[in-house]
Motif scaffolding. Sequence first.
Motif, mmCIF file in Angstrom:
data_model
loop_
_atom_site.group_PDB
_atom_site.id
_atom_site.type_symbol
_atom_site.label_atom_id
_atom_site.label_comp_id
_atom_site.label_asym_id
_atom_site.label_seq_id
_atom_site.Cartn_x
_atom_site.Cartn_y
_atom_site.Cartn_z
ATOM 1 N N SER A 1 30.603 8.667 46.161
ATOM 2 C CA SER A 1 29.130 8.586 46.148
ATOM 3 C C SER A 1 28.492 9.922 46.476
ATOM 4 C CB SER A 1 28.658 7.530 47.149
ATOM 5 O OG SER A 1 29.177 6.276 46.807
ATOM 6 N N GLY A 2 29.091 10.663 47.413
ATOM 7 C CA GLY A 2 28.470 11.921 47.832
ATOM 8 C C GLY A 2 29.288 13.165 47.501
ATOM 9 N N GLY A 3 30.447 12.978 46.873
ATOM 10 C CA GLY A 3 31.242 14.133 46.440
ATOM 11 C C GLY A 3 32.493 14.420 47.268
ATOM 12 N N ASN A 4 32.597 13.844 48.468
ATOM 13 C CA ASN A 4 33.768 14.133 49.297
ATOM 14 C C ASN A 4 35.067 13.622 48.675
ATOM 15 O OD1 ASN A 4 32.311 15.428 51.279
ATOM 16 N ND2 ASN A 4 32.148 13.649 52.611
ATOM 17 N N THR A 5 35.036 12.402 48.197
ATOM 18 C CA THR A 5 36.261 11.823 47.626
ATOM 19 C C THR A 5 36.668 12.582 46.361
ATOM 20 O OG1 THR A 5 35.499 9.697 48.480
ATOM 21 C CG2 THR A 5 37.368 9.647 46.967
ATOM 22 N N GLU A 6 35.671 12.988 45.603
ATOM 23 C CA GLU A 6 35.949 13.775 44.392
ATOM 24 C C GLU A 6 36.642 15.095 44.768
ATOM 25 O OE1 GLU A 6 32.487 14.997 42.158
ATOM 26 O OE2 GLU A 6 33.720 15.222 40.356
ATOM 27 N N MET A 7 36.118 15.747 45.786
ATOM 28 C CA MET A 7 36.702 17.018 46.226
ATOM 29 C C MET A 7 38.150 16.822 46.690
ATOM 30 S SD MET A 7 35.212 19.415 49.245
ATOM 31 C CE MET A 7 35.655 18.202 50.475
ATOM 32 N N VAL A 8 38.373 15.772 47.450
ATOM 33 C CA VAL A 8 39.729 15.509 47.948
ATOM 34 C C VAL A 8 40.658 15.146 46.782
ATOM 35 C CG1 VAL A 8 41.102 13.943 49.398
ATOM 36 C CG2 VAL A 8 38.976 14.916 50.271
ATOM 37 N N ALA A 9 40.142 14.388 45.822
ATOM 38 C CA ALA A 9 40.954 14.035 44.646
ATOM 39 C C ALA A 9 41.411 15.307 43.917
ATOM 40 C CB ALA A 9 40.154 13.139 43.706
ATOM 41 N N LYS A 10 40.534 16.285 43.832
ATOM 42 C CA LYS A 10 40.905 17.544 43.163
ATOM 43 C C LYS A 10 41.934 18.322 43.981
ATOM 44 C CE LYS A 10 36.752 17.937 40.400
ATOM 45 N NZ LYS A 10 35.360 18.376 40.357
ATOM 46 N N ASP B 1 38.940 12.300 56.846
ATOM 47 C CA ASP B 1 37.615 12.349 57.475
ATOM 48 C C ASP B 1 37.008 13.737 57.286
ATOM 49 O OD1 ASP B 1 35.389 12.392 59.070
ATOM 50 O OD2 ASP B 1 36.347 11.459 60.808
ATOM 51 N N GLU B 2 36.234 13.872 56.238
ATOM 52 C CA GLU B 2 35.595 15.158 55.955
ATOM 53 C C GLU B 2 34.371 15.392 56.830
ATOM 54 O OE1 GLU B 2 36.001 17.976 53.537
ATOM 55 O OE2 GLU B 2 37.925 17.216 54.201
ATOM 56 N N ASP B 3 33.871 14.343 57.489
ATOM 57 C CA ASP B 3 32.665 14.487 58.303
ATOM 58 C C ASP B 3 32.964 15.110 59.657
ATOM 59 O OD1 ASP B 3 30.575 13.082 56.627
ATOM 60 O OD2 ASP B 3 32.115 11.539 56.733
ATOM 61 N N ASN B 4 34.137 14.798 60.208
ATOM 62 C CA ASN B 4 34.457 15.272 61.563
ATOM 63 C C ASN B 4 35.738 16.087 61.635
ATOM 64 O OD1 ASN B 4 32.371 13.382 62.847
ATOM 65 N ND2 ASN B 4 33.697 11.969 61.742
ATOM 66 N N GLU B 5 36.666 15.838 60.728
ATOM 67 C CA GLU B 5 38.002 16.448 60.852
ATOM 68 C C GLU B 5 38.396 17.174 59.566
ATOM 69 O OE1 GLU B 5 40.423 13.077 62.003
ATOM 70 O OE2 GLU B 5 39.726 13.177 64.070
ATOM 71 N N TYR B 6 37.416 17.856 58.984
ATOM 72 C CA TYR B 6 37.695 18.553 57.717
ATOM 73 C C TYR B 6 38.775 19.612 57.869
ATOM 74 C CZ TYR B 6 34.393 21.592 60.084
ATOM 75 O OH TYR B 6 33.774 22.363 61.030
ATOM 76 N N ASP B 7 38.915 20.120 59.116
ATOM 77 C CA ASP B 7 39.935 21.154 59.343
ATOM 78 C C ASP B 7 41.347 20.581 59.324
ATOM 79 O OD1 ASP B 7 39.114 19.749 61.614
ATOM 80 O OD2 ASP B 7 39.789 21.313 62.974
ATOM 81 N N MET B 8 41.464 19.251 59.307
ATOM 82 C CA MET B 8 42.794 18.633 59.262
ATOM 83 C C MET B 8 43.139 18.129 57.862
ATOM 84 S SD MET B 8 42.520 16.636 62.855
ATOM 85 C CE MET B 8 44.239 16.281 63.147
#
Length: 166
Positions: free
Chosen positions: A11-20, A142-149
């Motif tokens: 919906s907001g692009g995070n899942t798309e980014m992770v899929a790539k 969790d791209e909102d809080n733990e994007y560094d992981m």
Amino acid sequence: MNKKAILYGSSGGNTEMVAKQVQDLFNGEADIFNVLEVSLDEIVPYPYLIIGTSTTGVGDLQDDWEGFLPYFSKMDFTGKTVALFALGDSASYSTSFAESMKVVYDELVDKVRIVGQTPDEGYTYDDSMALVDGMFVGLPIDEDNEYDMTAERLERWVEKLKEEFV
Ligand SMILES: Cc1cc2nc3c(=O)[nH]c(=O)nc-3n(C[C@H](O)[C@H](O)[C@H](O)COP(=O)(O)O)c2cc1C
């Protein structure tokens, strides 16, 4: 044609980014589809499916998956293997963390071999119905809080999938 397909709804692009990122970790040897645009005929030839969805409400699937899942789950899954990942927010939604993948899991678990379950070590959350026998049914991100992981979590997971997808 590659043997692996990544199917995502975002919906907001995070899942798309992770899929790539998942596609990159397979060195491009995976095709990628947005479930908003894909047809079942396109997916049928792939023996290995990686499904990504965000969680957009307590136990709720991402909107595009909501529309697609009733058709998808009626597909002939003979000979297929599926892995799941879900985006979530473990701080704001600590009691329903990454639950959307459980909705897909419940639809598919009797039809297809599911791989890529993940221990919940290293995640901070209070509750999630995406756990079965103490393991997440797929990979939470969790791209909102733990994007560094995210990079490390994905690398570890994809290495495991490479062993399962044979
Ligand atoms: C209305 C709304 C409800 C949400 N509900 C949950 C939830 O129940 N559990 C969870 O882990 N994350 C929840 N989230 C967080 C999203 O899953 C997270 O931000 C995700 O990265 C969004 O991915 P997307 O950009 O691909 O849609 C919610 C987000 C929104 C906007």
